[in-house]
Write an enzyme that holds these catalytic residues in place. Sequence first.
Site, PDB file in Angstrom:
ATOM      1  N   HIS A 187      -2.278  -0.832   2.519  1.00 32.10           N
ATOM      2  CA  HIS A 187      -3.534  -1.097   1.998  1.00 32.10           C
ATOM      3  C   HIS A 187      -4.022  -2.355   2.321  1.00 32.10           C
ATOM      4  CE1 HIS A 187      -5.703  -0.820  -1.957  1.00 32.10           C
ATOM      5  NE2 HIS A 187      -5.913  -1.911  -1.764  1.00 32.10           N
ATOM      6  N   GLU A 188      -3.055  -3.432   2.082  1.00 32.66           N
ATOM      7  CA  GLU A 188      -3.751  -4.780   2.365  1.00 32.66           C
ATOM      8  C   GLU A 188      -4.164  -5.086   3.981  1.00 32.66           C
ATOM      9  OE1 GLU A 188      -4.211  -6.768  -0.030  1.00 32.66           O
ATOM     10  OE2 GLU A 188      -3.624  -5.425  -1.528  1.00 32.66           O
ATOM     11  N   HIS A 191      -7.587  -3.799   4.085  1.00 32.39           N
ATOM     12  CA  HIS A 191      -8.478  -5.076   3.661  1.00 32.39           C
ATOM     13  C   HIS A 191      -8.712  -6.215   4.934  1.00 32.39           C
ATOM     14  CE1 HIS A 191      -9.279  -3.888  -0.379  1.00 32.39           C
ATOM     15  NE2 HIS A 191      -7.916  -3.879  -0.948  1.00 32.39           N
ATOM     16  N   ASP A 263     -10.386  -2.556  -6.741  1.00 28.75           N
ATOM     17  CA  ASP A 263     -11.407  -2.644  -5.555  1.00 28.75           C
ATOM     18  C   ASP A 263     -12.437  -1.736  -6.155  1.00 28.75           C
ATOM     19  OD1 ASP A 263      -9.225  -4.228  -4.055  1.00 28.75           O
ATOM     20  OD2 ASP A 263      -8.374  -2.306  -3.365  1.00 28.75           O
TER      21      ASP A 263
HETATM   22 ZN    ZN Z   1      -7.173  -3.646  -2.482  1.00 32.21          ZN
END
Ligand code: ZN
Length: 364
Positions: A187-188, A191, A263
């Site tokens: 996930h990170e 980003h 988010d």
């Molecule tokens: Zn996030």
Amino acid sequence: VGASRVRDLFEDARKQSPCIIFIDEIDAVGKARSVGVASANDERDQTLNQLLVEMDGFDSQTGIIVLAATNRADVLDPALLRPGRFDRRVVVPISDILGREKILAIHGAKVKLAPDVNLKDIAKGTSGMSGADLENLINEAALLTARANKTVIDQETLEQARDKVLMGSERRSMVIPEDEKKITACHEAGHAILAQSLKGLDAVHKVSIVPRGMALGITQTLPEENQLSISAEKAENMISMLMGGRVAEELIYKHFTTGASNDIERATHLAKKMVCEWGMSPMGPINFTPENQGGIVNVFEFSEQTKQQIDHEIRAIIKRATEKTREVLTKEAKSLEEITNLLLEKETISGHQVREIMNKNKTV
Ligand code: ZN
């Protein structure tokens, strides 16, 4: 509050004149008086009336200056802002990089800073922090230094303190199941890749999967300059970056977790602003935020059709931005995998490491 206390206050001030009366959080008593509605706020209205009456009694000879502070000048009763009352406005904006550096220097002068400390870098990474937040940052750094039995505050400790103030302290003791950790890393990494790929976004400073506060991971970006306005392109790119986490999960694991709810909230908020406040949709430069009248929001202002169209445009922006995210992450699949693995191994990596991986995969 209370009319009689206002009367006493001004009487006192006249005796002490010349003097300054300072009223903090003026909106607590100065909210626009309710119109037509049988008021449940009688006491507050009376206080406000008394304040208006007292201020009318002034002339230039009185020698009293009345100052008031508020974050909500928009809800104040118009009568308060008429000439002769609070008729001058001094806006105190949240400080910019230079301002923050100076505030840090003031609080830093009270503690022992190591000679290598670079307050400018700390100022860069504290965008949006108030003076009180910055003071808190220095205090936290002093505490961390004392706890580590060191005598001077170094750069690393200042950064730790900043992260703590910004995101809550690390919860290293929290046990995260291995598969959950993998999803967070993926996930990170999503980003980070988006932040690094799209135009106008701030550079990645740090990516971490050490849980902090409520978050399981964090991708931190640092703005080079203060951003005073954002273009439609940048706003949409920001939404794409916010979607980076969720889309990465979708591409790798074919399903979503709840980790992206914050988010999604932020992305929706941005898209709403683009449509309703910034005129960045085919609906044109019209403000679609309901007007707030004396604390009562007028929800009947727009037709059903307009509301549907607003919904439609917000959806269109999010959809477009998410497609872009998918495109970028599909192209950067190799970097996504490598950054995820590095995160799992190191837990915290720098923006420099992210860029290194992405550059290497570009040349191949
Ligand atoms: Zn996030």
